[in-house]
Design a protein around this motif. Structure first.
Motif, PDB file in Angstrom:
ATOM      1  N   LEU A 114      56.631   9.651 110.430  1.00 41.87           N
ATOM      2  CA  LEU A 114      55.266   9.304 110.828  1.00 41.87           C
ATOM      3  C   LEU A 114      54.257   9.957 109.894  1.00 41.87           C
ATOM      4  N   GLY A 115      54.493  11.217 109.550  1.00 36.39           N
ATOM      5  CA  GLY A 115      53.605  11.918 108.624  1.00 36.39           C
ATOM      6  C   GLY A 115      53.564  11.246 107.267  1.00 36.39           C
ATOM      7  N   LEU A 116      54.740  10.865 106.761  1.00 36.00           N
ATOM      8  CA  LEU A 116      54.796  10.193 105.462  1.00 36.00           C
ATOM      9  C   LEU A 116      54.117   8.826 105.513  1.00 36.00           C
ATOM     10  N   MET A 117      54.298   8.109 106.629  1.00 38.23           N
ATOM     11  CA  MET A 117      53.649   6.804 106.780  1.00 38.23           C
ATOM     12  C   MET A 117      52.127   6.951 106.809  1.00 38.23           C
ATOM     13  N   LEU A 118      51.645   8.018 107.481  1.00 33.98           N
ATOM     14  CA  LEU A 118      50.202   8.253 107.535  1.00 33.98           C
ATOM     15  C   LEU A 118      49.659   8.562 106.142  1.00 33.98           C
ATOM     16  N   ILE A 119      50.423   9.336 105.374  1.00 37.23           N
ATOM     17  CA  ILE A 119      49.991   9.659 104.011  1.00 37.23           C
ATOM     18  C   ILE A 119      49.919   8.388 103.157  1.00 37.23           C
ATOM     19  N   ILE A 120      50.961   7.560 103.239  1.00 33.71           N
ATOM     20  CA  ILE A 120      50.982   6.304 102.471  1.00 33.71           C
ATOM     21  C   ILE A 120      49.825   5.402 102.888  1.00 33.71           C
ATOM     22  N   SER A 121      49.570   5.318 104.208  1.00 34.44           N
ATOM     23  CA  SER A 121      48.473   4.468 104.700  1.00 34.44           C
ATOM     24  C   SER A 121      47.125   4.983 104.212  1.00 34.44           C
ATOM     25  N   ALA A 122      46.947   6.317 104.259  1.00 35.34           N
ATOM     26  CA  ALA A 122      45.682   6.910 103.821  1.00 35.34           C
ATOM     27  C   ALA A 122      45.454   6.672 102.337  1.00 35.34           C
ATOM     28  N   VAL A 123      46.522   6.859 101.543  1.00 39.82           N
ATOM     29  CA  VAL A 123      46.417   6.624 100.108  1.00 39.82           C
ATOM     30  C   VAL A 123      46.115   5.156  99.822  1.00 39.82           C
ATOM     31  N   GLY A 124      46.770   4.274 100.553  1.00 37.19           N
ATOM     32  CA  GLY A 124      46.529   2.844 100.370  1.00 37.19           C
ATOM     33  C   GLY A 124      45.113   2.442 100.730  1.00 37.19           C
ATOM     34  N   LEU A 125      44.604   3.004 101.839  1.00 32.68           N
ATOM     35  CA  LEU A 125      43.234   2.695 102.258  1.00 32.68           C
ATOM     36  C   LEU A 125      42.227   3.232 101.248  1.00 32.68           C
ATOM     37  N   TRP A 126      42.450   4.445 100.781  1.00 32.16           N
ATOM     38  CA  TRP A 126      41.573   5.050  99.787  1.00 32.16           C
ATOM     39  C   TRP A 126      41.582   4.245  98.495  1.00 32.16           C
ATOM     40  N   SER A 127      42.790   3.828  98.114  1.00 27.78           N
ATOM     41  CA  SER A 127      42.932   3.029  96.891  1.00 27.78           C
ATOM     42  C   SER A 127      42.178   1.708  97.017  1.00 27.78           C
ATOM     43  N   SER A 128      42.308   1.069  98.187  1.00 30.14           N
ATOM     44  CA  SER A 128      41.634  -0.221  98.399  1.00 30.14           C
ATOM     45  C   SER A 128      40.117  -0.070  98.360  1.00 30.14           C
ATOM     46  N   ASN A 129      39.609   0.970  99.029  1.00 27.86           N
ATOM     47  CA  ASN A 129      38.156   1.209  99.030  1.00 27.86           C
ATOM     48  C   ASN A 129      37.649   1.517  97.624  1.00 27.86           C
ATOM     49  N   MET A 130      38.435   2.307  96.877  1.00 28.34           N
ATOM     50  CA  MET A 130      38.028   2.674  95.527  1.00 28.34           C
ATOM     51  C   MET A 130      37.980   1.448  94.619  1.00 28.34           C
ATOM     52  N   VAL A 131      38.979   0.580  94.763  1.00 28.59           N
ATOM     53  CA  VAL A 131      39.029  -0.631  93.936  1.00 28.59           C
ATOM     54  C   VAL A 131      37.854  -1.549  94.258  1.00 28.59           C
ATOM     55  N   ASN A 132      37.542  -1.700  95.545  1.00 25.92           N
ATOM     56  CA  ASN A 132      36.415  -2.560  95.940  1.00 25.92           C
ATOM     57  C   ASN A 132      35.085  -2.014  95.415  1.00 25.92           C
ATOM     58  N   LYS A 133      34.917  -0.696  95.527  1.00 32.83           N
ATOM     59  CA  LYS A 133      33.696  -0.071  95.031  1.00 32.83           C
ATOM     60  C   LYS A 133      33.596  -0.205  93.518  1.00 32.83           C
ATOM     61  N   ALA A 134      34.731   0.002  92.846  1.00 34.42           N
ATOM     62  CA  ALA A 134      34.750  -0.102  91.384  1.00 34.42           C
ATOM     63  C   ALA A 134      34.458  -1.528  90.938  1.00 34.42           C
ATOM     64  N   ARG A 135      35.014  -2.503  91.661  1.00 31.33           N
ATOM     65  CA  ARG A 135      34.773  -3.904  91.316  1.00 31.33           C
ATOM     66  C   ARG A 135      33.291  -4.244  91.449  1.00 31.33           C
ATOM     67  N   THR A 136      32.661  -3.735  92.500  1.00 28.17           N
ATOM     68  CA  THR A 136      31.233  -3.976  92.703  1.00 28.17           C
ATOM     69  C   THR A 136      30.404  -3.360  91.578  1.00 28.17           C
ATOM     70  N   ASN A 137      30.744  -2.101  91.213  1.00 26.76           N
ATOM     71  CA  ASN A 137      30.005  -1.415  90.144  1.00 26.76           C
ATOM     72  C   ASN A 137      30.169  -2.106  88.796  1.00 26.76           C
ATOM     73  N   LEU A 138      31.408  -2.523  88.500  1.00 22.58           N
ATOM     74  CA  LEU A 138      31.655  -3.192  87.218  1.00 22.58           C
ATOM     75  C   LEU A 138      30.953  -4.540  87.165  1.00 22.58           C
ATOM     76  N   ASN A 139      30.975  -5.260  88.275  1.00 29.84           N
ATOM     77  CA  ASN A 139      30.292  -6.554  88.324  1.00 29.84           C
ATOM     78  C   ASN A 139      28.781  -6.364  88.161  1.00 29.84           C
ATOM     79  N   ASN A 140      28.267  -5.300  88.780  1.00 30.26           N
ATOM     80  CA  ASN A 140      26.846  -4.995  88.673  1.00 30.26           C
ATOM     81  C   ASN A 140      26.464  -4.656  87.230  1.00 30.26           C
ATOM     82  N   SER A 141      27.320  -3.886  86.546  1.00 31.01           N
ATOM     83  CA  SER A 141      27.065  -3.515  85.150  1.00 31.01           C
ATOM     84  C   SER A 141      27.075  -4.750  84.254  1.00 31.01           C
ATOM     85  N   ALA A 142      28.019  -5.651  84.505  1.00 26.34           N
ATOM     86  CA  ALA A 142      28.110  -6.876  83.697  1.00 26.34           C
ATOM     87  C   ALA A 142      26.860  -7.743  83.883  1.00 26.34           C
ATOM     88  N   LEU A 143      26.412  -7.867  85.124  1.00 26.44           N
ATOM     89  CA  LEU A 143      25.214  -8.664  85.403  1.00 26.44           C
ATOM     90  C   LEU A 143      23.963  -7.998  84.815  1.00 26.44           C
TER      91      LEU A 143
END
Length: 215
Positions: free
Chosen positions: A24-53
């Motif tokens: 359960l602990g390992l699953m929580l770590i994987i889920s947290a890392v995955g959620l953080w990764s997803s949020n970071m990618v979405n934020k980065a995509r927004t920033n990069l798109n904003n820079s391009a525009l």
């Protein structure tokens, strides 16, 4: 002598409980890392798109500025004695100014996600553009009043210096935005690699724990 701890000495119930807690602990770590990764990618995509525009907006504003320069020269060198043609050129100047203002306004809306260096460069360029507008309008008014030679001389001596500053500032701004975008892309790539390593390590630990329990 105290006996060394061994998993084999644990009851089946305790083994299952410990295994479940660890998984359960390992699953929580994987889920947290995955959620953080997803949020970071979405934020980065927004920033990069904003820079391009933002880079597109400045490029379009640059194009409008160049078109205005052409119309000003047309008035001072060709159409100063033709009222109808001069009026047409003035109308085109106002249209290009309005279009340039539209793209600069769009750029200003995107500036919140851009670096302080880019914001400072833009402010300098905008001040120089407004200064050039005032200078060339004065030259046009002189030409319309019959002071053509004086207007041309002012454009060549003073107007050119300001226009060169504007163009150099715009080019530098575009290059800075491009460099900033590449730096963001490199940082994002490094963060994704780090997150992937963490996920792999956690998965390996899960496999090793499973194997240990099966022995």
């Amino acid at each position: 002598m105290k006996k060394k701890f061994s998993i084999n000495d644990m009851t089946v119930r305790n083994k299952i409980t410990l295994f479940s807690v660890l998984m359960l602990g390992l699953m929580l770590i994987i889920s947290a890392v995955g959620l953080w990764s997803s949020n970071m990618v979405n934020k980065a995509r927004t920033n990069l798109n904003n820079s391009a525009l933002a880079q597109f907006d400045i490029t379009q504003g640059f194009a409008d500025f160049c078109n205005i320069k052409v119309r000003v020269r047309n008035i001072l060198f060709v159409y100063y004695s033709d009222p109808d043609a001069l009026q047409q050129q003035e109308q085109m100047i106002e249209e290009y100014k309005a279009d340039a203002r539209k793209y600069l306004d769009l750029f200003e809306e995107r500036m919140v996600s851009l670096s302080p260096e880019i914001q400072a460069q833009y402010q300098t360029v905008e001040d120089e553009i407004n200064l050039w507008y005032e200078s060339t309008q004065k030259d046009i008014d002189m030409a319309k009043a019959g002071q053509v030679d004086q207007a041309v001389n002012d454009l060549i001596v003073n107007g050119k210096v300001i226009a060169d500053d504007v163009e150099n500032g715009l080019v530098e701004l575009i290059n800075t935005i491009e460099a900033d975008t590449k730096a963001k892309e490199a940082t994002i790539q490094q963060q994704l690699v780090g997150l992937t390593i963490v996920q792999v390590v956690v998965m390996v630990l899960a496999v090793l724990i499973t194997i240990m329990y099966c022995l």
